[in-house]
Design an enzyme around this catalytic site. Structure first.
Site, PDB file in Angstrom:
ATOM      1  CG  ASP A  28      -4.328   9.844  -1.426  1.00 41.08           C
ATOM      2  OD1 ASP A  28      -5.190  10.344  -0.682  1.00 41.08           O
ATOM      3  OD2 ASP A  28      -3.982   8.643  -1.372  1.00 41.08           O
TER       4      ASP A  28
ATOM      5  CG  ASP B 276      -7.633   8.728   2.427  1.00 37.53           C
ATOM      6  OD1 ASP B 276      -7.211   9.268   1.383  1.00 37.53           O
ATOM      7  OD2 ASP B 276      -7.112   7.708   2.927  1.00 37.53           O
TER       8      ASP B 276
ATOM      9  CG  HIS C 266      -7.304   2.900   4.736  1.00 41.17           C
ATOM     10  ND1 HIS C 266      -7.628   4.042   5.407  1.00 41.17           N
ATOM     11  CD2 HIS C 266      -6.849   3.316   3.510  1.00 41.17           C
ATOM     12  CE1 HIS C 266      -7.354   5.095   4.654  1.00 41.17           C
ATOM     13  NE2 HIS C 266      -6.895   4.683   3.485  1.00 41.17           N
TER      14      HIS C 266
ATOM     15  CG  HIS D 174      -3.807   3.164   7.320  1.00 39.78           C
ATOM     16  ND1 HIS D 174      -2.482   3.204   6.966  1.00 39.78           N
ATOM     17  CD2 HIS D 174      -4.481   3.716   6.283  1.00 39.78           C
ATOM     18  CE1 HIS D 174      -2.363   3.756   5.760  1.00 39.78           C
ATOM     19  NE2 HIS D 174      -3.567   4.087   5.329  1.00 39.78           N
TER      20      HIS D 174
ATOM     21  CD  GLU E 241      -6.314   4.201  -0.570  1.00 41.59           C
ATOM     22  OE1 GLU E 241      -5.578   4.917  -1.245  1.00 41.59           O
ATOM     23  OE2 GLU E 241      -6.280   4.177   0.687  1.00 41.59           O
TER      24      GLU E 241
ATOM     25  CD  GLU F  29      -8.184   7.113  -0.589  1.00 46.59           C
ATOM     26  OE1 GLU F  29      -7.231   7.778  -1.030  1.00 46.59           O
ATOM     27  OE2 GLU F  29      -8.164   6.523   0.501  1.00 46.59           O
TER      28      GLU F  29
HETATM   29 CO    CO Z   1      -6.495   6.151   1.733  1.00 49.81          CO
END
Ligand code: CO
Length: 544
Positions: free
Chosen positions: A316, A327, A396, A404, A430, A525
């Site tokens: 990640d 992300d 998020h 976030h 995700e 994700e």
């Molecule tokens: Co994330």
């Protein structure tokens, strides 16, 4: 990087109780019954259409024998084994000097480096055949070993991801991507696309009342959005993410030190995004959580964890240009017995991405994710498990320099979150699946930290804390960082200061999040942008 639901919002529930709840919930909507019907049977052999099986890379090697880490530690497979015996971290906050967790002295560093080099040597020796791995670095003790793909065609022994096509065609005045250099690839994304006209993500029309939804002033709002978010910047970050992971997918193998995987990935990321202070760079530490560790684990300096054939590792990582963050994550595994488990998360994330849209309620995205994730059951080491969505992990919203940004995207149903997604918003979708409880708690030594986004001025007493805060402001600002990155900048003996910054609320520690021991967790994700006219899956690649 995952968003967690605060523990007080949800009590860890006993498994049996939870199952009862689920059944009761199913009663009203019949969802549980539908789920049962859809349960898929574990397929031992790879299915047609799954990438990297048979036709792609070499046959997965036999289970790696207990390697290097085995004699360093008790259990080599889990990151927990890597926690330094003198640096055990009970509360997830940086250890103070008095506990022996202070930053390593120069001489200890030297010893650690020598140990790491020895571990690396052993790791290399265990590689089955070692055919696709060439050490182009192989430098002095402590130097990061560089792995490069010596084949021109992309190939991977990582299962469950689709094979890549060639790197994108550059603009007429741009250069094509090239293998080589210190980190495996040499041409930054913006040298491939000098005008900034970077490839788009996957563009998907909104379903349903698309068109009717648009009001007369929609065009104006779109123009406004064009100013507020630079598509070129976020697409540059996305293309960088794709090229970094494509390369890393061709080199990640059992036997590698997690530290080497992370450092090559991060340095390649720095190269392709043309790291420049806070204007472009890595968006957060490379998560490479293994097995029951679901998220927020990356090695601290000196860690000797070696990736094993039987591991399930979630890679990640994030890239940003001017604070526009991508992300995205996938699950690395080599053993076919994890194919279906990884597929559950891959398909669950796909369902979440499909459900996302303007005016869509966050709770509805969560329900869509869970429905797919929990339609799977898997057999691992001869035992059958229902796959559970990890209910206290979330996707998020993402804002500039803010991973976030305030909205959590649940991956289970049942929350009262009727908040809606809005036009122009950027979301990380995700999902995490688990063979354990489907609930994570903080454990192990902390590596991830981030300054609180809205923190005001807080007076500091310790000079060392003031100095560390200045360092953080200059190098990371509100982006997440890890201890390795403070070490690599040459800072020493900073753990007490870091703990102080955490204690006063300026910095937040993000300790690893773990399900029960012996369980396996998986993650996929993507970052998506809700453009006025269509949804763009920015981080979409050929692989996932
Ligand atoms: Co994330």
């Amino acid at each position: 990087m995952a968003d967690t639901t605060k523990p007080e919002e949800e009590e860890p529930i006993d498994e049996d109780v939870e199952d009862g709840d689920a059944a009761a919930e199913g009663g009203e909507g019949g969802a549980a019954a539908a789920k049962k019907k859809k349960k898929k049977k574990k397929k031992v052999k790879g299915e047609a259409g799954e990438a990297g099986e048979g036709t792609e890379g070499p046959t997965p090697p036999p289970p790696a024998p207990p390697t290097s880490a085995a004699d360093d530690k008790d259990g080599a497979a889990a990151p927990s084994a890597a926690a330094d015996e003198d640096d055990a971290d009970a509360d997830g906050v940086a250890e103070g000097g008095e506990a022996g967790g202070e930053a390593m002295s120069a001489s200890k560093k030297k010893r650690e480096k020598a140990k790491a080099a020895a571990a690396r040597k052993k790791a290399a020796a265990t590689e089955a055949g070692g055919e696709a791995v060439a050490a182009t670095g192989g430098g002095p003790a402590g130097k990061v070993k560089i792995y490069s793909a010596n084949e021109t065609q992309w190939s991977s022994i990582i299962r469950g991801i689709q094979p890549w096509g060639p790197y994108p065609t550059p603009e007429p005045d741009g250069q094509p991507q090239q293998h080589g250099g210190e980190w495996g690839l040499t041409i930054p994304v913006l040298q491939q696309f000098p005008s900034g006209n970077v490839p788009h993500g996957m563009e998907v029309p909104y379903h349903g009342d698309d068109g009717r939804r648009r009001t007369s002033d929609a065009e104006l709002r779109e123009l406004e959005r064009l100013h507020s978010i630079s598509y070129s910047e976020i697409r540059t970050a996305a293309e960088c993410h794709r090229q970094v992971r494509k390369h890393m997918q061709s080199v990640i193998k059992p036997g590698m030190l997690m530290t080497d995987i992370c450092e090559q990935l991060e340095n390649l990321n720095r190269t392709l995004v043309q790291e420049n202070g806070l204007q472009a760079g890595i968006a957060f530490p490379t998560g490479c959580s293994i097995n029951h560790v679901a998220a927020h684990w990356t090695p601290n300096s000196g860690d000797k964890t070696v990736l094993q054939y039987g591991d399930v590792c979630k890679i990640d990582f994030g890239t940003h240009v001017n604070g526009r963050i991508i992300d995205s994550a996938w699950t690395v595994h080599f053993d076919p017995q994890f194919d279906l488990l990884a597929e559950a998360a891959r398909e669950s994330t796909k369902a979440g991405v499909a459900a996302a849209g303007i005016d869509v309620r966050l709770c509805d995205v969560g329900a869509a994710c869970q429905e797919v994730m929990e339609s799977y059951e898997v057999e691992i080491n001869g035992k059958t498990y229902p796959v559970k969505s990890i209910r206290n992990l979330n996707g998020h919203s993402i804002g500039p320099y803010q991973i976030h940004a305030g909205k959590s995207v649940p991956i289970v149903k049942g929350g009262e979150n009727s908040t809606k997604m809005e036009e122009g918003e950027l979301f990380a979708i995700e999902t995490f699946g688990s063979t354990g409880k489907g609930y994570v708690k903080e454990d192990l030594e902390c590596s991830h930290y981030m300054k609180n986004f809205d923190v005001g001025h807080i007076p500091l007493r310790l000079p060392k804390a003031k100095q560390l805060l200045q360092f953080i402001n200059k190098n990371f600002d509100t982006l997440a960082f890890c201890r390795r990155w403070i070490d690599r900048a040459g800072e020493e003996k900073y753990l007490l200061a870091l703990r102080n910054l955490c204690d006063v609320g300026i910095v937040q520690p993000y300790p690893p999040l773990v399900d029960i021991k012996g369980s396996y967790t998986v993650q996929y994700e993507h970052t998506i942008l809700l453009r006025p006219t269509q949804k763009e899956i920015l981080s979409k690649g050929d692989d996932y």
